[in-house]
Scaffold this motif. Structure first.
Motif, PDB file in Angstrom:
ATOM      1  N   PRO A 313     -73.102 -42.986   5.224  1.00 60.34           N
ATOM      2  CA  PRO A 313     -72.709 -41.595   5.406  1.00 60.34           C
ATOM      3  C   PRO A 313     -73.790 -40.788   6.118  1.00 60.34           C
ATOM      4  CG  PRO A 313     -73.289 -42.027   3.120  1.00 60.34           C
ATOM      5  CD  PRO A 313     -73.278 -43.340   3.807  1.00 60.34           C
ATOM      6  N   GLN A 380     -70.302 -28.871  -0.350  1.00 61.23           N
ATOM      7  CA  GLN A 380     -70.212 -29.243   1.058  1.00 61.23           C
ATOM      8  C   GLN A 380     -70.704 -30.666   1.280  1.00 61.23           C
ATOM      9  OE1 GLN A 380     -68.728 -27.556   3.591  1.00 61.23           O
ATOM     10  NE2 GLN A 380     -69.059 -29.515   4.634  1.00 61.23           N
ATOM     11  N   ARG A 383     -67.924 -32.996   0.507  1.00 61.92           N
ATOM     12  CA  ARG A 383     -66.903 -33.040   1.566  1.00 61.92           C
ATOM     13  C   ARG A 383     -67.407 -33.843   2.768  1.00 61.92           C
ATOM     14  NH1 ARG A 383     -62.771 -29.262   1.043  1.00 61.92           N
ATOM     15  NH2 ARG A 383     -63.013 -27.807  -0.702  1.00 61.92           N
ATOM     16  N   THR A 384     -68.679 -33.665   3.107  1.00 62.87           N
ATOM     17  CA  THR A 384     -69.234 -34.390   4.250  1.00 62.87           C
ATOM     18  C   THR A 384     -69.269 -35.888   3.986  1.00 62.87           C
ATOM     19  OG1 THR A 384     -70.602 -32.469   4.820  1.00 62.87           O
ATOM     20  CG2 THR A 384     -71.253 -34.595   5.744  1.00 62.87           C
ATOM     21  N   ALA A 386     -67.499 -37.547   1.931  1.00 68.83           N
ATOM     22  CA  ALA A 386     -66.141 -38.081   1.807  1.00 68.83           C
ATOM     23  C   ALA A 386     -65.609 -38.573   3.142  1.00 68.83           C
ATOM     24  CB  ALA A 386     -65.215 -37.018   1.229  1.00 68.83           C
ATOM     25  N   GLY A 387     -66.104 -38.009   4.246  1.00 70.79           N
ATOM     26  CA  GLY A 387     -65.655 -38.470   5.558  1.00 70.79           C
ATOM     27  C   GLY A 387     -65.998 -39.929   5.801  1.00 70.79           C
ATOM     28  N   PHE A 388     -67.111 -40.392   5.258  1.00 74.45           N
ATOM     29  CA  PHE A 388     -67.496 -41.791   5.399  1.00 74.45           C
ATOM     30  C   PHE A 388     -66.455 -42.703   4.749  1.00 74.45           C
ATOM     31  CE2 PHE A 388     -69.598 -45.439   3.309  1.00 74.45           C
ATOM     32  CZ  PHE A 388     -70.096 -46.118   4.417  1.00 74.45           C
ATOM     33  N   TYR A 389     -65.900 -42.249   3.623  1.00 71.32           N
ATOM     34  CA  TYR A 389     -64.963 -43.084   2.869  1.00 71.32           C
ATOM     35  C   TYR A 389     -63.546 -43.048   3.432  1.00 71.32           C
ATOM     36  CZ  TYR A 389     -68.816 -43.636  -0.316  1.00 71.32           C
ATOM     37  OH  TYR A 389     -70.051 -43.937  -0.832  1.00 71.32           O
ATOM     38  N   ALA A 390     -63.346 -42.297   4.492  1.00 70.36           N
ATOM     39  CA  ALA A 390     -62.066 -42.402   5.196  1.00 70.36           C
ATOM     40  C   ALA A 390     -61.948 -43.756   5.881  1.00 70.36           C
ATOM     41  CB  ALA A 390     -61.938 -41.270   6.220  1.00 70.36           C
ATOM     42  N   ASP A 391     -63.102 -44.327   6.244  1.00 66.91           N
ATOM     43  CA  ASP A 391     -63.117 -45.619   6.938  1.00 66.91           C
ATOM     44  C   ASP A 391     -63.799 -46.725   6.133  1.00 66.91           C
ATOM     45  OD1 ASP A 391     -61.946 -44.479   9.330  1.00 66.91           O
ATOM     46  OD2 ASP A 391     -63.910 -43.571   9.696  1.00 66.91           O
ATOM     47  N   THR A 434     -72.369 -35.532  -5.407  1.00 68.52           N
ATOM     48  CA  THR A 434     -70.981 -35.670  -4.956  1.00 68.52           C
ATOM     49  C   THR A 434     -70.033 -36.020  -6.097  1.00 68.52           C
ATOM     50  OG1 THR A 434     -71.280 -38.025  -4.464  1.00 68.52           O
ATOM     51  CG2 THR A 434     -71.728 -36.462  -2.683  1.00 68.52           C
TER      52      THR A 434
END
Length: 489
Positions: A313, A380, A383-384, A386-391, A434
């Protein structure tokens, strides 16, 4: 990295391994007791003997209740899934009626709990025998357990080194074969750091999964959680089954489980997308042997059928430390001021250790807007990340950037120790902010013979995934949790 599988009779070693405590984990002991092959009294006396013979060399326990436990066993423990298994409770914000609740601080040297914490009540309902309190850093503020009140806890692998912190007493007791499992807490890595230092499995559950009232802390200290350090993954799952679950009025919640955690670990995980990194977010150097262990763990995950690639991340590397400083300082200031007002006298010069005193005094300048901003930054960060765990499903990293330090290196009386602790927690503290589940997996030892841990982190609420993957890893690369016993025996 040659290790043996937990739960099996170990190979012959320097010391005889001939008692159930040597051979079985907590779940194994409970099975023996349930089947009538072992009596609760026998286990209790084995632990009492270990406390007398092994604890003096490592200083893991700060208070015991052996006679009370004997009486409870004689009357009959609750018929729970872990009936008769001994457990220790960390001496930090988790009360046991009749025992000291010092939080590792001279400020609370004479405090005695009047009732059990909610978590202890759940442990008792599961049939666990509560035997005492384990050592902790003052207010859990250090990554090494060296409180001025109780003295340092020593690493069973080498007593000149730290057992980690702040749950160092818990980890040392389990690693030394004194207890099969121990309660621990984690606000910036305090479960995973000592698990890594002592060669144990240590899982920090998702925010909201395990509650420990009646002390209100979920909103004021949102990064802190309770669970345990254990010899095996299935022990951790069994303890989660005994303690997980929302309480009325809880401000956070986790997704409901469709099955028990114990059932979950008996099935391998689906194919997972694993991103791994050996580079610290803030540039803290990573020890080459630890980096190599992460690389080897990544290769192992790939052999197990998972999709693995170098990735991690991305976020502001200064944010975790900045937010934790404000949140911890404000919480500490509030706690101390409340006690000072209640007793009607000023804080004594020696009641707080030097580092804690500095944190307390600096927190006097924390305004309401500063506290709000720290909470907003924490949100925040979640949320930031969490973007890593989209992929990706899992982030694999070192647990610690360096091996366990010698005792005294993280001395809270030395200026600059707080910065050194911050660097030491660079990988662990992120999941606290987080709210994600994360676990330290023991993965061999370094050239000096000290354990190495690798960390896996998953999205919030995916605790079963962490446990399943950990169990699969444990089966593929079993570790020997009896190895540190001969030195302390």
């Amino acid at each position: 990295m040659t290790n043996r599988s937990p739960g099996r009779a170990p190979e012959p070693g320097p010391a005889p391994l001939d008692t159930p405590l040597d051979i079985y984990d907590a779940v194994g002991l409970a099975e023996l007791i349930r089947n009538g092959e072992l009596r609760e009294k026998e286990v209790l006396e084995l632990v009492a003997d270990r406390i007398a013979t092994r604890d003096p060399g490592i200083n893991a326990l700060v208070a015991t209740r052996l006679d009370e436990a004997r009486d409870e066993v004689a009357r009959g423990l609750p018929d729970g899934p872990l009936r008769g298994v001994p457990i220790g409770i960390k001496d930090l914000y988790c009360d046991v009626a009749g025992l000291p609740s010092t939080h590792g601080s001279r400020m609370f040297e004479h405090a005695v709990a009047k009732r059990d914490a909610d978590l202890v009540i759940r442990y008792r309902a599961a049939g666990l025998a509560v035997l005492g309190k384990t050592n902790t850093a003052e207010f859990g503020a250090s990554a090494s357990t060296e409180p001025a009140l109780h003295g340092p806890t020593r690493n069973p692998w080498n007593p000149a080194y730290s057992a980690g912190g702040s749950s160092g007493g818990a980890a040392a007791a389990v690693a030394a074969g004194i207890l099969p499992a121990a309660h621990a807490t984690d606000a910036a890595g305090s479960i995973r750091i000592p698990a890594s230092a002592c060669g144990l499995f240590g899982m920090k559950p998702s925010r909201g999964l395990v509650w420990n009232g009646p002390r209100a802390s979920a909103l004021s200290v949102p990064m802190a959680v309770s669970h345990a350090v254990t010899r095996t993954v299935r022990d951790s799952a069994a303890l989660l089954d005994a303690t997980a679950g929302a309480v009325p009025g809880a401000p956070f919640a986790t997704p409901a489980m469709e099955e028990t955690f114990s059932a979950a670990v008996r099935r391998p995980p689906a194919r997972l997308r694993v991103g791994y990194t050996t580079v610290a977010p803030d540039g803290t150097p990573v020890d080459p042997e630890i980096a190599a262990a992460v690389e080897e763990a990544a290769a192992l995950f790939e052999r197990l059928g998972h999709e693995v690639r170098a990735a991690g991340p991305s976020f502001d590397p200064d944010l975790p430390g900045r937010a934790l400083d404000v949140l911890f300082g404000a919480g500490l200031r509030g706690l101390v001021d409340t006690v000072v007002r209640a007793r009607g006298r000023a804080l004594g010069d020696d009641e707080l250790e030097p580092m804690t005193r500095r944190q307390y005094e600096e927190a006097a300048g924390v305004t309401g807007s500063a506290l709000l901003h720290a909470l907003q930054e924490t949100e925040q960060l979640g949320r930031t990340v969490a973007g890593f765990y989209a992929d990706h499903d899992i982030w694999l990293s070192p647990t610690l950037p360096a091996p366990p330090p010698r005792l005294g290196v993280l001395d809270t009386a030395v200026p600059g120790t707080a910065d050194a602790i911050a660097r030491y927690t660079v990988f662990t503290r992120i999941a606290n902010l987080t709210g994600q589940p994360a676990a330290s997996l023991p993965f061999g030892r370094d050239a000096a013979g000290l354990p190495i841990g690798v960390q896996i982190t998953a999205p919030h609420g995916h605790d079963a995934v962490v446990l399943r993957l950990s169990a699969q890893f444990e089966e593929a690369a079993p570790w020997d949790w009896t190895a540190p016993w001969p030195p302390v025996a």
